[in-house]
Each structure stands twice: as C-alpha cells, then as structure tokens.
Design a protein around this motif. Structure first.
Motif, short mmCIF file in Angstrom:
data_model
loop_
_atom_site.label_atom_id
_atom_site.label_comp_id
_atom_site.label_asym_id
_atom_site.label_seq_id
_atom_site.Cartn_x
_atom_site.Cartn_y
_atom_site.Cartn_z
N LEU A 21 0.87 -1.17 0.00
CA LEU A 21 0.00 0.00 0.00
C LEU A 21 0.90 1.22 0.00
CD1 LEU A 21 -2.87 1.20 0.32
CD2 LEU A 21 -2.49 1.13 2.78
N ILE A 22 0.68 2.13 -0.96
CA ILE A 22 1.49 3.34 -1.05
C ILE A 22 0.57 4.55 -0.90
CG2 ILE A 22 3.09 4.70 -2.45
CD1 ILE A 22 3.72 2.11 -3.99
N LYS A 23 0.84 5.35 0.12
CA LYS A 23 0.08 6.60 0.33
C LYS A 23 0.97 7.72 -0.19
CE LYS A 23 -1.37 9.62 4.04
NZ LYS A 23 -0.18 10.40 4.29
N LEU A 24 0.51 8.39 -1.25
CA LEU A 24 1.30 9.43 -1.88
C LEU A 24 1.02 10.81 -1.29
CD1 LEU A 24 0.93 8.26 -5.58
CD2 LEU A 24 2.87 7.91 -4.05
N ARG A 25 -0.22 11.09 -0.92
CA ARG A 25 -0.58 12.41 -0.42
C ARG A 25 -1.63 12.28 0.66
NH1 ARG A 25 -1.56 15.48 -6.11
NH2 ARG A 25 -0.29 14.00 -7.19
N PRO A 26 -1.80 13.22 1.50
CA PRO A 26 -0.96 14.40 1.72
C PRO A 26 0.27 14.03 2.54
CG PRO A 26 -2.75 14.43 3.27
CD PRO A 26 -2.96 13.23 2.38
N GLY A 27 1.22 14.91 2.55
CA GLY A 27 2.42 14.71 3.36
C GLY A 27 3.42 13.76 2.74
N LEU A 28 4.14 13.09 3.61
CA LEU A 28 5.20 12.18 3.18
C LEU A 28 4.64 10.94 2.50
CD1 LEU A 28 7.35 12.24 6.43
CD2 LEU A 28 7.78 13.50 4.32
N VAL A 29 5.40 10.41 1.56
CA VAL A 29 5.03 9.14 0.94
C VAL A 29 5.27 8.04 1.97
CG1 VAL A 29 5.63 7.49 -0.86
CG2 VAL A 29 5.63 9.93 -1.37
N ARG A 30 4.28 7.18 2.15
CA ARG A 30 4.41 6.07 3.09
C ARG A 30 4.11 4.78 2.36
NH1 ARG A 30 3.25 7.89 9.00
NH2 ARG A 30 3.56 10.10 8.77
N ARG A 31 4.90 3.74 2.67
CA ARG A 31 4.71 2.42 2.06
C ARG A 31 4.54 1.39 3.15
NH1 ARG A 31 7.24 1.78 -3.27
NH2 ARG A 31 7.77 3.85 -4.00
N MET A 32 3.58 0.53 2.94
CA MET A 32 3.36 -0.59 3.85
C MET A 32 3.32 -1.86 3.03
SD MET A 32 0.54 0.70 6.57
CE MET A 32 0.70 -0.85 7.43
N VAL A 33 3.98 -2.88 3.53
CA VAL A 33 4.00 -4.18 2.84
C VAL A 33 3.55 -5.24 3.83
CG1 VAL A 33 5.45 -5.89 1.69
CG2 VAL A 33 5.96 -3.46 1.42
N GLY A 34 2.63 -6.10 3.39
CA GLY A 34 2.25 -7.22 4.24
C GLY A 34 0.79 -7.28 4.61
N ASP A 35 0.54 -7.57 5.86
CA ASP A 35 -0.79 -7.83 6.39
C ASP A 35 -1.51 -6.53 6.75
OD1 ASP A 35 -3.02 -8.83 7.67
OD2 ASP A 35 -1.93 -9.55 9.41
N PHE A 36 -2.68 -6.31 6.17
CA PHE A 36 -3.47 -5.11 6.44
C PHE A 36 -4.74 -5.42 7.23
CE2 PHE A 36 -1.48 -4.20 2.20
CZ PHE A 36 -0.47 -3.40 2.70
N SER A 37 -4.79 -6.55 7.90
CA SER A 37 -6.01 -6.98 8.58
C SER A 37 -6.32 -6.16 9.83
CB SER A 37 -5.94 -8.47 8.94
OG SER A 37 -4.87 -8.70 9.84
N ASP A 38 -5.33 -5.53 10.45
CA ASP A 38 -5.56 -4.70 11.63
C ASP A 38 -5.76 -3.26 11.17
OD1 ASP A 38 -5.46 -3.18 13.96
OD2 ASP A 38 -3.87 -4.40 14.86
N ARG A 39 -7.01 -2.92 10.95
CA ARG A 39 -7.38 -1.63 10.37
C ARG A 39 -6.81 -0.45 11.16
NH1 ARG A 39 -13.39 0.15 8.57
NH2 ARG A 39 -12.88 2.29 8.06
N ARG A 41 -4.25 -0.27 13.16
CA ARG A 41 -2.78 -0.22 13.02
C ARG A 41 -2.38 0.35 11.66
NH1 ARG A 41 1.24 -5.13 12.32
NH2 ARG A 41 3.18 -4.04 12.68
N VAL A 42 -3.06 -0.06 10.61
CA VAL A 42 -2.76 0.43 9.27
C VAL A 42 -3.02 1.93 9.18
CG1 VAL A 42 -3.44 0.33 6.83
CG2 VAL A 42 -3.17 -1.79 8.13
N LEU A 43 -4.17 2.37 9.67
CA LEU A 43 -4.50 3.79 9.62
C LEU A 43 -3.50 4.62 10.43
CD1 LEU A 43 -8.39 3.68 9.90
CD2 LEU A 43 -7.00 4.08 7.86
N LYS A 44 -3.10 4.11 11.57
CA LYS A 44 -2.12 4.81 12.40
C LYS A 44 -0.78 4.90 11.68
CE LYS A 44 -0.03 4.82 16.98
NZ LYS A 44 0.05 4.14 18.27
#
Length: 58
Positions: A21-39, A41-44
């Motif tokens: 999962l790649i969040k491009l905007r707003p702010g810094l680019v953030r990348r997450m790889v793996g398990d996204f089942s803990d909503r 935690r992912v949002l944080k």
C-alpha cells in the motif's frame, strides 16, 4: 494495480513485495508491505485519523 498484469508499473513504483500500500498524499510518501487486517494499526501507520463513527464499528 495488479503486478502480474502490469509488471512494468511495479518496477516503476519500486515494489519489492505484495501486497503493498502506497500513500502518496498528503504529506510524506508512506509504504506498507504485508498484512493489512488490523485496520487501526494500518491507519495509524499511514498517519490517517479515522472518523469517530468508524472507530470500533467494524
């Protein structure tokens, strides 16, 4: 995107694993790889604050 259908795009985006999962905007680019089942935690990790009505109502 599907890395199997668009491998050139995966190379362009420097994907090293799936799912990613790649969040491009707003702010810094953030990348997450793996398990996204803990909503929560992912949002944080993405720096996204969910609306109060969403938290705890899954």
């Amino acid at each position: 995107m599907d890395v199997y259908q668009q491998p050139e795009l995966a190379v362009e985006k420097d994907l090293i694993g799936v799912p990613t999962l790649i969040k491009l905007r707003p702010g810094l680019v953030r990348r997450m790889v793996g398990d996204f089942s803990d909503r929560e935690r992912v949002l944080k990790a993405l720096g996204v604050i969910p609306p109060a009505s969403v938290v705890g109502n899954e």
